[in-house]
Design a protein around this motif. Sequence first.
Motif, PDB file in Angstrom:
ATOM      1  N   UNK A  77      -3.792 -64.056 -58.303  1.00 25.63           N
ATOM      2  CA  UNK A  77      -4.683 -63.062 -57.702  1.00 25.63           C
ATOM      3  C   UNK A  77      -5.420 -62.295 -58.800  1.00 25.63           C
ATOM      4  N   UNK A  78      -6.595 -61.808 -58.446  1.00 19.71           N
ATOM      5  CA  UNK A  78      -7.413 -61.026 -59.373  1.00 19.71           C
ATOM      6  C   UNK A  78      -7.485 -59.584 -58.895  1.00 19.71           C
ATOM      7  N   UNK A  79      -7.398 -58.657 -59.843  1.00 16.22           N
ATOM      8  CA  UNK A  79      -7.557 -57.242 -59.550  1.00 16.22           C
ATOM      9  C   UNK A  79      -8.715 -56.721 -60.388  1.00 16.22           C
ATOM     10  N   UNK A  80      -9.811 -56.343 -59.735  1.00 13.90           N
ATOM     11  CA  UNK A  80     -10.983 -55.822 -60.427  1.00 13.90           C
ATOM     12  C   UNK A  80     -10.843 -54.298 -60.554  1.00 13.90           C
ATOM     13  N   UNK A  81     -10.835 -53.813 -61.790  1.00 14.63           N
ATOM     14  CA  UNK A  81     -10.675 -52.390 -62.050  1.00 14.63           C
ATOM     15  C   UNK A  81     -12.044 -51.703 -62.130  1.00 14.63           C
ATOM     16  N   UNK A  82     -12.077 -50.395 -61.902  1.00 11.51           N
ATOM     17  CA  UNK A  82     -13.360 -49.669 -61.939  1.00 11.51           C
ATOM     18  C   UNK A  82     -14.086 -49.770 -63.272  1.00 11.51           C
ATOM     19  N   UNK A  83     -13.335 -49.963 -64.384  1.00 10.25           N
ATOM     20  CA  UNK A  83     -13.990 -50.051 -65.689  1.00 10.25           C
ATOM     21  C   UNK A  83     -14.558 -51.430 -65.980  1.00 10.25           C
ATOM     22  N   UNK A  84     -14.455 -52.345 -65.001  1.00  6.26           N
ATOM     23  CA  UNK A  84     -15.010 -53.678 -65.163  1.00  6.26           C
ATOM     24  C   UNK A  84     -14.012 -54.713 -65.649  1.00  6.26           C
ATOM     25  N   UNK A  85     -12.836 -54.288 -66.068  1.00  4.75           N
ATOM     26  CA  UNK A  85     -11.822 -55.238 -66.521  1.00  4.75           C
ATOM     27  C   UNK A  85     -11.165 -55.938 -65.329  1.00  4.75           C
ATOM     28  N   UNK A  86     -10.531 -57.060 -65.618  1.00  2.39           N
ATOM     29  CA  UNK A  86      -9.885 -57.865 -64.580  1.00  2.39           C
ATOM     30  C   UNK A  86      -8.441 -58.121 -64.979  1.00  2.39           C
ATOM     31  N   UNK A  87      -7.529 -57.923 -64.049  1.00  7.13           N
ATOM     32  CA  UNK A  87      -6.121 -58.255 -64.248  1.00  7.13           C
ATOM     33  C   UNK A  87      -5.767 -59.460 -63.390  1.00  7.13           C
ATOM     34  N   UNK A  88      -4.963 -60.338 -63.954  1.00  6.47           N
ATOM     35  CA  UNK A  88      -4.460 -61.478 -63.213  1.00  6.47           C
ATOM     36  C   UNK A  88      -3.048 -61.154 -62.749  1.00  6.47           C
ATOM     37  N   UNK A  89      -2.805 -61.314 -61.448  1.00  8.24           N
ATOM     38  CA  UNK A  89      -1.561 -60.861 -60.835  1.00  8.24           C
ATOM     39  C   UNK A  89      -0.894 -62.016 -60.102  1.00  8.24           C
ATOM     40  N   UNK A  90       0.412 -62.154 -60.324  1.00  8.31           N
ATOM     41  CA  UNK A  90       1.221 -63.078 -59.541  1.00  8.31           C
ATOM     42  C   UNK A  90       1.976 -62.271 -58.490  1.00  8.31           C
ATOM     43  N   UNK A  91       1.854 -62.644 -57.224  1.00 10.88           N
ATOM     44  CA  UNK A  91       2.428 -61.860 -56.118  1.00 10.88           C
ATOM     45  C   UNK A  91       3.435 -62.698 -55.344  1.00 10.88           C
ATOM     46  N   UNK A  92       4.522 -62.042 -54.935  1.00  5.75           N
ATOM     47  CA  UNK A  92       5.543 -62.701 -54.111  1.00  5.75           C
ATOM     48  C   UNK A  92       6.157 -61.658 -53.183  1.00  5.75           C
ATOM     49  N   UNK A  93       6.503 -62.083 -51.967  1.00  5.86           N
ATOM     50  CA  UNK A  93       7.107 -61.188 -50.978  1.00  5.86           C
ATOM     51  C   UNK A  93       8.582 -61.534 -50.812  1.00  5.86           C
ATOM     52  N   UNK A  94       9.432 -60.503 -50.859  1.00  2.00           N
ATOM     53  CA  UNK A  94      10.875 -60.666 -50.668  1.00  2.00           C
ATOM     54  C   UNK A  94      11.246 -59.964 -49.368  1.00  2.00           C
ATOM     55  N   UNK A  95      11.631 -60.735 -48.360  1.00  2.00           N
ATOM     56  CA  UNK A  95      11.961 -60.165 -47.053  1.00  2.00           C
ATOM     57  C   UNK A  95      13.384 -59.626 -47.051  1.00  2.00           C
ATOM     58  N   UNK A  96      13.573 -58.465 -46.414  1.00  5.37           N
ATOM     59  CA  UNK A  96      14.887 -57.868 -46.234  1.00  5.37           C
ATOM     60  C   UNK A  96      15.269 -57.966 -44.766  1.00  5.37           C
ATOM     61  N   UNK A  97      16.509 -58.290 -44.488  1.00  3.34           N
ATOM     62  CA  UNK A  97      16.936 -58.506 -43.102  1.00  3.34           C
ATOM     63  C   UNK A  97      16.860 -57.201 -42.304  1.00  3.34           C
ATOM     64  N   UNK A  98      15.912 -57.177 -41.361  1.00  2.48           N
ATOM     65  CA  UNK A  98      15.730 -56.030 -40.454  1.00  2.48           C
ATOM     66  C   UNK A  98      15.449 -54.730 -41.207  1.00  2.48           C
ATOM     67  N   UNK A  99      14.969 -54.821 -42.452  1.00  4.84           N
ATOM     68  CA  UNK A  99      14.698 -53.613 -43.223  1.00  4.84           C
ATOM     69  C   UNK A  99      13.362 -53.698 -43.949  1.00  4.84           C
ATOM     70  N   UNK A 100      12.415 -54.435 -43.431  1.00  6.33           N
ATOM     71  CA  UNK A 100      11.118 -54.540 -44.072  1.00  6.33           C
ATOM     72  C   UNK A 100      11.118 -55.578 -45.176  1.00  6.33           C
ATOM     73  N   UNK A 101      10.377 -55.308 -46.254  1.00  9.33           N
ATOM     74  CA  UNK A 101      10.261 -56.275 -47.342  1.00  9.33           C
ATOM     75  C   UNK A 101       9.765 -55.569 -48.590  1.00  9.33           C
ATOM     76  N   UNK A 102       9.819 -56.315 -49.708  1.00  8.90           N
ATOM     77  CA  UNK A 102       9.266 -55.874 -50.974  1.00  8.90           C
ATOM     78  C   UNK A 102       8.141 -56.806 -51.379  1.00  8.90           C
ATOM     79  N   UNK A 103       7.059 -56.271 -51.908  1.00  5.81           N
ATOM     80  CA  UNK A 103       6.016 -57.055 -52.558  1.00  5.81           C
ATOM     81  C   UNK A 103       6.192 -56.903 -54.060  1.00  5.81           C
ATOM     82  N   UNK A 104       6.412 -58.015 -54.744  1.00  5.38           N
ATOM     83  CA  UNK A 104       6.582 -58.015 -56.195  1.00  5.38           C
ATOM     84  C   UNK A 104       5.263 -58.438 -56.835  1.00  5.38           C
ATOM     85  N   UNK A 105       4.708 -57.590 -57.681  1.00  2.00           N
ATOM     86  CA  UNK A 105       3.424 -57.835 -58.328  1.00  2.00           C
ATOM     87  C   UNK A 105       3.641 -57.879 -59.839  1.00  2.00           C
TER      88      UNK A 105
END
Length: 409
Positions: A147-175
């Motif tokens: 994934x790409x994250x465009x910052x206000x200063x014009x720079x770009x960050x490359x991001x790897x994202x993954x979701x960790x599900x919790x049983x009946x307690x929502x989830x975590x997004x790991x960036x």
Amino acid sequence: MWPPCSSSAGIIILINQFLQIKRDNGAGILSMQDNSEQLREVFEHFNSVTDELIRAYKLLEGQVAELNSQLQQANDELVLKSAANERLAAKLTALLAAMPVGVVELDDAGVVTQINHAAGKLLPDLPTGRNWQMAEWLQRDSQDGEYLRHHPDGSISFVSAAEVALQDQGSFMLLVDVTHLRELHEQLAQQAKLASMGSMAASLAHQIRTPLATALLYAANLRQDNLPEAARTRFASKVVERLQALESLVQDMLSFVRSGVVAGEQARLEVNALLQEVETIVQPLLEKKQLQWLPELGGSAFVHAIRSDLVGALVNLVENACQFSPPQGRVHIGTALQGGYLLLRVGNQGEPIPDSVQQQIFDPFFTTRANGTGLGLAIVKRVVEDMNGSIKYLRDGDMTIFELRLPAA
């Protein structure tokens, strides 16, 4: 006799009996002696019941004390566990805050409930209490799935994202910010490319030196004034031959470098028609070495390719098979469809490739022939990989085979 009593109900019965005796005495029914005897029995029984009540009370008191002790022990354990949980929660909170990985906590409805420092640094405008939408914060990179994250200063960050599900307690997004890692990979690839170019330049210089030195030697002989005409013609012919070898080497080098870089020229090609074209090109070499041409063509199949590149690669393979085939041997070419891929095999009855060099046969400038350039198989490999295919060497009976695996159109 008095009825046995083991509870407060017994005491009430005794009192009632005592009152009854008193009433009877007042009426003159019983004698004084009888009254005394009855009173003695009543008090004896009263004392017995009282002792039994005292014992029951002491037993109940002991049970209450034991229960209080157990309750206190359970309470102490609960306090210890609560303190341990608090310490663990504090450690996890500190660890979460210090982690270089961005963590976004979501509830069951997908609402952001908490973010750590790394996530806040990566997504500074991400508030809590808002629904999480990946496309709103990160843009998908079509090249490698990150994934790409465009910052206000014009720079770009490359991001790897993954979701960790919790049983009946929502989830975590790991960036994970992989920008630096990506830069290191690009630098490493650049260094590898420069090293490869240096190695290729050294190999090319070695390949050019021998025919160039020979051409210079023959050209020097042409400068002799008293050289016979026949010798002059022979030396001139040798010079031209060596220069042609140099031209062939340069052409092979250009083919290796340029293969697959021409964009927008790929077409849907019928494979059997291509193989007939290849047969026409290599026919003179087959006849010169008196080789048997054994095509085994399957049904009609198509591939997406640059026509000149694919024909050139197949000609290289067939010419290579002819070079290593014994006189009057067989040169085989065949096709088959397998799971959405076209398998194309080119084989000959030459000797098997030694195990010690099998890992090098596709390297540029590697050759086992005295007059070979070592670019033929490297060009074929480059063309095949540009088509998202693969090539491998194998041995089938007495046949040495190179198998191409190309995506069918």
